[in-house]
Design a protein around this motif. Sequence first.
Motif, PDB file in Angstrom:
ATOM      1  N   ALA A  93       0.487   9.958  -3.308  1.00  0.00           N
ATOM      2  CA  ALA A  93       0.502   9.620  -1.875  1.00  0.00           C
ATOM      3  C   ALA A  93       1.866   9.976  -1.307  1.00  0.00           C
ATOM      4  O   ALA A  93       2.895   9.723  -1.930  1.00  0.00           O
ATOM      5  CB  ALA A  93       0.229   8.131  -1.687  1.00  0.00           C
ATOM      6  N   ALA A 141      -0.918   4.132   8.055  1.00  0.00           N
ATOM      7  CA  ALA A 141       0.171   4.329   7.084  1.00  0.00           C
ATOM      8  C   ALA A 141       1.163   5.404   7.493  1.00  0.00           C
ATOM      9  O   ALA A 141       2.333   5.358   7.112  1.00  0.00           O
ATOM     10  CB  ALA A 141      -0.413   4.668   5.714  1.00  0.00           C
ATOM     11  N   THR A 177       7.835   1.500  -0.967  1.00  0.00           N
ATOM     12  CA  THR A 177       9.152   1.404  -1.616  1.00  0.00           C
ATOM     13  C   THR A 177       9.808   0.036  -1.391  1.00  0.00           C
ATOM     14  O   THR A 177      10.913  -0.200  -1.883  1.00  0.00           O
ATOM     15  CB  THR A 177      10.118   2.478  -1.072  1.00  0.00           C
ATOM     16  N   ALA A 234      -2.287   1.984  -5.513  1.00  0.00           N
ATOM     17  CA  ALA A 234      -3.297   2.232  -4.476  1.00  0.00           C
ATOM     18  C   ALA A 234      -2.688   3.153  -3.424  1.00  0.00           C
ATOM     19  O   ALA A 234      -1.463   3.325  -3.379  1.00  0.00           O
ATOM     20  CB  ALA A 234      -3.709   0.911  -3.812  1.00  0.00           C
TER      21      ALA A 234
HETATM   22  C1  LIG Z   1      18.934   9.568   5.785  1.00  0.00           C
HETATM   23  C2  LIG Z   1      18.196   8.594   4.913  1.00  0.00           C
HETATM   24  C3  LIG Z   1      18.507   7.238   4.980  1.00  0.00           C
HETATM   25  C4  LIG Z   1      17.816   6.318   4.205  1.00  0.00           C
HETATM   26  N1  LIG Z   1      18.157   4.995   4.296  1.00  0.00           N
HETATM   27  C5  LIG Z   1      17.465   4.090   3.569  1.00  0.00           C
HETATM   28  C6  LIG Z   1      17.796   2.696   3.664  1.00  0.00           C
HETATM   29  O1  LIG Z   1      18.716   2.281   4.359  1.00  0.00           O
HETATM   30  N2  LIG Z   1      17.048   1.834   2.938  1.00  0.00           N
HETATM   31  C7  LIG Z   1      16.019   2.251   2.130  1.00  0.00           C
HETATM   32  O2  LIG Z   1      15.368   1.406   1.506  1.00  0.00           O
HETATM   33  N3  LIG Z   1      15.714   3.554   2.013  1.00  0.00           N
HETATM   34  C8  LIG Z   1      16.398   4.483   2.702  1.00  0.00           C
HETATM   35  N4  LIG Z   1      16.090   5.809   2.584  1.00  0.00           N
HETATM   36  C9  LIG Z   1      15.010   6.230   1.676  1.00  0.00           C
HETATM   37  C10 LIG Z   1      13.626   6.395   2.339  1.00  0.00           C
HETATM   38  O3  LIG Z   1      13.732   6.671   3.713  1.00  0.00           O
HETATM   39  C11 LIG Z   1      12.768   5.167   2.106  1.00  0.00           C
HETATM   40  O4  LIG Z   1      12.496   5.037   0.734  1.00  0.00           O
HETATM   41  C12 LIG Z   1      11.435   5.173   2.860  1.00  0.00           C
HETATM   42  O5  LIG Z   1      10.814   3.928   2.660  1.00  0.00           O
HETATM   43  C13 LIG Z   1      10.484   6.266   2.418  1.00  0.00           C
HETATM   44  O6  LIG Z   1       9.432   6.382   3.374  1.00  0.00           O
HETATM   45  P1  LIG Z   1       8.552   7.714   3.443  1.00  0.00           P
HETATM   46  O7  LIG Z   1       7.464   7.521   4.416  1.00  0.00           O
HETATM   47  O8  LIG Z   1       9.422   8.890   3.659  1.00  0.00           O
HETATM   48  O9  LIG Z   1       7.928   7.744   1.978  1.00  0.00           O
HETATM   49  P2  LIG Z   1       7.827   8.951   0.971  1.00  0.00           P
HETATM   50  O10 LIG Z   1       9.189   9.492   0.688  1.00  0.00           O
HETATM   51  O11 LIG Z   1       6.807   9.911   1.402  1.00  0.00           O
HETATM   52  O12 LIG Z   1       7.302   8.196  -0.332  1.00  0.00           O
HETATM   53  C14 LIG Z   1       8.105   7.252  -0.996  1.00  0.00           C
HETATM   54  C15 LIG Z   1       7.256   6.545  -2.064  1.00  0.00           C
HETATM   55  O13 LIG Z   1       6.219   5.809  -1.411  1.00  0.00           O
HETATM   56  C16 LIG Z   1       4.934   6.261  -1.839  1.00  0.00           C
HETATM   57  N5  LIG Z   1       4.058   6.273  -0.660  1.00  0.00           N
HETATM   58  C17 LIG Z   1       4.295   6.843   0.550  1.00  0.00           C
HETATM   59  N6  LIG Z   1       3.257   6.610   1.370  1.00  0.00           N
HETATM   60  C18 LIG Z   1       2.347   5.899   0.668  1.00  0.00           C
HETATM   61  C19 LIG Z   1       1.064   5.365   0.967  1.00  0.00           C
HETATM   62  N7  LIG Z   1       0.503   5.525   2.158  1.00  0.00           N
HETATM   63  N8  LIG Z   1       0.415   4.682  -0.004  1.00  0.00           N
HETATM   64  C20 LIG Z   1       0.967   4.504  -1.226  1.00  0.00           C
HETATM   65  N9  LIG Z   1       2.176   4.998  -1.567  1.00  0.00           N
HETATM   66  C21 LIG Z   1       2.858   5.674  -0.628  1.00  0.00           C
HETATM   67  C22 LIG Z   1       5.155   7.639  -2.428  1.00  0.00           C
HETATM   68  O14 LIG Z   1       4.170   7.950  -3.391  1.00  0.00           O
HETATM   69  C23 LIG Z   1       6.547   7.496  -3.020  1.00  0.00           C
HETATM   70  O15 LIG Z   1       6.468   6.888  -4.277  1.00  0.00           O
HETATM   71  C24 LIG Z   1      16.785   6.763   3.331  1.00  0.00           C
HETATM   72  C25 LIG Z   1      16.476   8.115   3.260  1.00  0.00           C
HETATM   73  C26 LIG Z   1      17.167   9.023   4.020  1.00  0.00           C
HETATM   74  C27 LIG Z   1      16.789  10.469   3.925  1.00  0.00           C
END
Ligand SMILES: Cc1cc2nc3c(=O)[nH]c(=O)nc-3n(C[C@H](O)[C@H](O)[C@H](O)COP(=O)(O)OP(=O)(O)OC[C@H]3O[C@@H](n4cnc5c(N)ncnc54)[C@H](O)[C@@H]3O)c2cc1C
Length: 483
Positions: A93, A141, A177, A234
């Motif tokens: 996902a 989502a 996450t 999931a």
């Molecule tokens: C500039 C920058 C700043 C950031 N700052 C922070 C911060 O302050 N705090 C922090 O915690 N993180 C931070 N992050 C990390 C990141 O943004 C987070 O982890 C965020 O929650 C990821 O969301 P995403 O939608 O991009 O998920 P993705 O990167 O697409 O996926 C992350 C994980 O979630 C799973 N996933 C995604 N969508 C689903 C779904 N619908 N169902 C099941 N599993 C799913 C994926 O399989 C993967 O394991 C940062 C990243 C960047 C680039």
Amino acid sequence: MPSPGPDGIDIGPGLGPAADAGRRPGLDRLLSRLRHIVGDAHVVTDPDAMAGFLIDWTGRHRGQADAVLRPRTTDEVSRAVVECAEVDAEICAQGGNTGLVGGSVPPSDRAGSRPRIVISTARMTDIDDVDVIGRCVGVQAGATVEAIDARAGAVGLAFGVDLASRHSATAGGVVATNAGGIRMIRRGNTRAQVLGIEAVLADGRILRRWTSLVKDNVGYDLPGLLTGSEGTLAVITRVLFRLVVPPRASIVAVAAIDRVADAVELIGTAASRGLTVEAAELMTEAGIALVAAHGHRRPTAASGPFYVLLEVSGPGDVESAAVELLQGAGGLIDAVLEPGPARALWGAREAHTETIARSSVTPVVKLDISVPIRALAEVFDELGAVGDRNDSPCRPVLFGHVGDGNIHVNLLDVPPDRVDDLTDRVFGIVTAHGGSISAEHGIGRAKVAWTHLGREAADLATMRAIKGALDPRGVLNPGVLFA
Ligand SMILES: Cc1cc2nc3c(=O)[nH]c(=O)nc-3n(C[C@H](O)[C@H](O)[C@H](O)COP(=O)(O)OP(=O)(O)OC[C@H]3O[C@@H](n4cnc5c(N)ncnc54)[C@H](O)[C@@H]3O)c2cc1C
């Protein structure tokens, strides 16, 4: 098979469908059924079109898959997962793909014969009308953090999760996450914002726990379990988020200070004077110099070894209270203060992640750790020195959510064969101080070899039992969390 990259990660030309795709039984039939469910345009198999879905934000992790699926509804996800289950297809996902631990892309190897599908939530962006009285909102989502906050803001509320990746990070991603972010100190992590969840299980059934009731103690906390599950239990399709009342007025201050301990003290003093700490971030001169070199304004006129960004709110005249707070601060070198949201002041802090990524000759080794606040100053010193040894030279840049004891450790220019050694060294320091090897980014693929440092044997066995119960064939994000 792609060739191994300089850091041991496969980076060869094999992004996208592998040359041996024909050896995967049932793949053609699966793709044709998936096209029937979501439409031809949303089953992506062209290698160029798939490429962006198969490399993670850090550039360290590149994966292979047979297709990227872009469903629009929960029903489509459910029907697609049923089809995948029939041929034992692996499913990754993916939300905004801003994750920093390699969990959002599939594995780089194609050892087995199972088909492999990325399910992207990019088209699942609906946001319901806000329930103003119940202070909650249901979202699909793929809705971004920024869009959810904007919808809440339109009715005078706010989303309790905020992070620098807000434009791309999605509801599913922050839930999967259990993201922390800059509001964690005030609002708690993402788990604290989740009231309900809808998700598709590994066999395609839809699990729905959807109630805005504040009190509801019927059995296990399944939304809490799926929060932080990193796509291994999931596919999350919808989330019911709690919303918060934003402060009426806030002040943002950045202070150049002598010591980490001064920042910790400042946060404590702010709270004891009745100010509410909305955010508290620590930076170092190494990080500020880097972002300044990339065109961002230095926050203060005079430099310090450390910088603390404080956002505070409170009753009465917050500005005067903040000025008084800074005047009495220990180790103060210089300070600047603006009424919130003070985006320009936040700019230097929020530019850190991207600037660091652009400033390293090898993919940045990103470790996201937390330690007890009392150990913060000592750990900062020890982590700042990890690159000093001749056998593994590197440039550490540290910053973090200081009020949570959370330090983002970024090691730049790490020779590829020293990545594991330096990671060991950092995690050694962290565990010696009773900290966690993953404060908020999760384990993903990047830290799977070190999970045992964070959990005891019975704890790990319980997690594996849950994984086995919900995903007995191990098709959901294999290689993430568990080796
Ligand atoms: C500039 C920058 C700043 C950031 N700052 C922070 C911060 O302050 N705090 C922090 O915690 N993180 C931070 N992050 C990390 C990141 O943004 C987070 O982890 C965020 O929650 C990821 O969301 P995403 O939608 O991009 O998920 P993705 O990167 O697409 O996926 C992350 C994980 O979630 C799973 N996933 C995604 N969508 C689903 C779904 N619908 N169902 C099941 N599993 C799913 C994926 O399989 C993967 O394991 C940062 C990243 C960047 C680039």
